[in-house]
Design a protein around this motif. Structure first.
Motif, PDB file in Angstrom:
ATOM      1  N   THR A 121      58.915  22.491 157.870  1.00 55.67           N
ATOM      2  CA  THR A 121      57.752  23.025 158.582  1.00 55.67           C
ATOM      3  C   THR A 121      57.847  22.838 160.098  1.00 55.67           C
ATOM      4  O   THR A 121      56.935  23.233 160.829  1.00 55.67           O
ATOM      5  N   ASN A 122      58.914  22.216 160.569  1.00 53.44           N
ATOM      6  CA  ASN A 122      59.070  21.984 162.008  1.00 53.44           C
ATOM      7  C   ASN A 122      60.343  22.671 162.509  1.00 53.44           C
ATOM      8  O   ASN A 122      61.404  22.526 161.905  1.00 53.44           O
ATOM      9  N   LYS A 136      55.693  17.583 164.859  1.00 49.98           N
ATOM     10  CA  LYS A 136      54.518  18.325 165.320  1.00 49.98           C
ATOM     11  C   LYS A 136      53.593  18.775 164.181  1.00 49.98           C
ATOM     12  O   LYS A 136      52.389  18.930 164.375  1.00 49.98           O
ATOM     13  N   LYS A 137      54.165  19.034 162.983  1.00 54.40           N
ATOM     14  CA  LYS A 137      53.376  19.557 161.871  1.00 54.40           C
ATOM     15  C   LYS A 137      53.639  18.751 160.606  1.00 54.40           C
ATOM     16  O   LYS A 137      54.751  18.283 160.389  1.00 54.40           O
ATOM     17  N   PRO A 138      52.637  18.620 159.737  1.00 57.71           N
ATOM     18  CA  PRO A 138      52.870  17.935 158.458  1.00 57.71           C
ATOM     19  C   PRO A 138      53.934  18.662 157.643  1.00 57.71           C
ATOM     20  O   PRO A 138      54.067  19.893 157.723  1.00 57.71           O
ATOM     21  N   TRP A 174      53.233  11.408 158.468  1.00 57.20           N
ATOM     22  CA  TRP A 174      53.549  12.494 157.536  1.00 57.20           C
ATOM     23  C   TRP A 174      54.864  12.265 156.787  1.00 57.20           C
ATOM     24  O   TRP A 174      55.172  12.983 155.842  1.00 57.20           O
TER      25      TRP A 174
END
Length: 367
Positions: A121-122, A136-138, A174
């Motif tokens: 997801t990153n 930056k994102k889960p 995360w």
């Protein structure tokens, strides 16, 4: 006017969301995954230690027709940033974003599963995210099923990767698994030496957690119980690889990981990172090689560690440094030096006055 707030320095970390423990609990994995199978593109990625290829466990992994399975060997090297990036790109190109990732294996497989879940997801290379809270994102939903106990990877908020410049983890809340399945039956087949090396990682986690400035009542409670269990497993009247001890070691690993999470590791782990980064030495084995020579930092812990080594007749080679040139030792020293969080815990604010490159080179020459 709102009064200025003092900056907090206390850790506020996220724990595992769900844990199942018990013999035979691996059989519940399909049921556990079922509610998440509709997420994203509706398939799971299974990351399994290649050790289990062709063995009975392979037939028990609840793979559905739409799932992807990767059997990965961790014998030659620990997880790398390049490996994670390639795996991420391949998976997304094949089937898009998965419902989740399941890691089945030892500490390295746990780290691959955690890192992969984040990198799906990153954007960009995982080298961009080696450090604290850089993600930056889960990530996607991820599950850990340890088949070796000791590393604490099943509970830690770090996915350790070796990159072209440094060996350092993707570390954030995360990273922590959404679910872990702790089935002591799965660790019964661990080869004797690795049963010892990985178990000693738990013991060393606790020694270092306890002996440093970040130790506190919370980390101490976990370390105290984990060390008690380690002593029963490795020095008790019923010591050895038995079903009862497999139960204890699996719990000790979890507790040791929780202890270091709210405290920190120290001298042994800092040196281990240097040894692993430059020579590719497996983490738990590297810890054992180094712990054998740290009497002046952890006298009581090293004495008990040596007692365990002798009791189980584990052969830890001596004189390894005789084969290393000064350039190699210097490289290892620089990797180890660049871990200030470990040195702050182990030595204190003045660590740079105490720990120099020459001091670290001398420590490596003890091996």
């Amino acid at each position: 006017m709102v009064a200025a707030q003092t900056q907090t320095t206390h850790k506020n970390f996220k724990g595992i969301e769900k844990t199942v423990f018990g013999r035979g609990s691996f059989s519940q994995l399909d049921e556990i995954l079922a509610p998440r199978r509709g997420d994203n593109e509706g398939y799971f990625v299974f990351i399994v230690d290649n050790y289990f290829k062709g063995k009975p466990l392979e037939e028990r992994v609840p793979v559905h027709a739409e799932d992807l399975t990767y059997y990965i060997s961790v014998e030659e090297h620990e997880p790398t940033t390049e490996q994670i990036d390639q795996l991420r790109d391949e998976i997304l190109a094949k089937k898009g974003l998965p419902s989740g990732v399941v890691g089945i294996g030892g500490g390295s497989i746990m780290d691959i599963a955690k890192a992969l879940s984040l990198m799906l997801t990153n954007e960009g290379s995982s080298t961009l995210y080696q450090g604290l809270n850089l993600i930056k994102k889960p990530g996607v939903y991820h599950v850990g099923v340890p088949t070796i106990s000791g590393t604490g990877a099943e509970v830690s908020m770090t996915a350790v990767l070796t990159g072209p410049v440094k060996k350092l983890g993707l570390k954030c809340e995360w990273t922590v698994f959404n679910q872990v399945v702790l089935d002591p039956e799965l660790i019964a087949s661990v080869p004797r030496n690795w049963w010892f090396y990985t178990g000693m990682d738990t013991y060393i986690h606790c020694v270092e957690s306890e002996n440093g400035r970040m130790n506190n009542a919370y980390s101490h409670a976990y370390a105290e119980q984990a060390m008690k269990l380690c002593r029963e497993v490795y020095l008790g009247e019923q010591s050895g690889q038995t079903p009862e001890n497999d139960d204890k070691l699996m719990v000790a690993s979890l507790m040791g990981g929780l202890s270091l999470t709210y405290s920190e590791v120290g001298v042994c782990h800092a040196l281990s990172y240097g040894l692993s980064k430059i020579l590719g030495t497996r983490h738990c084995y590297a810890n054992c090689l180094i712990m054998n020579h740290l009497e002046d930092y952890y006298p009581e812990g090293v004495a008990e560690f040596k007692q365990m080594v002798a009791y189980h007749q584990i052969d830890l080679p001596q004189g390894l440094a005789n084969e290393w040139d000064d350039e190699t030792i210097t490289k290892m020293a620089h990797v180890s030096y660049n871990l200030p969080h470990m040195w702050l815990h182990a030595i204190g604010d003045n660590w740079q006055e105490v720990i120099t490159i020459d001091v670290l080179k001398d420590l490596f020459r003890r091996l």
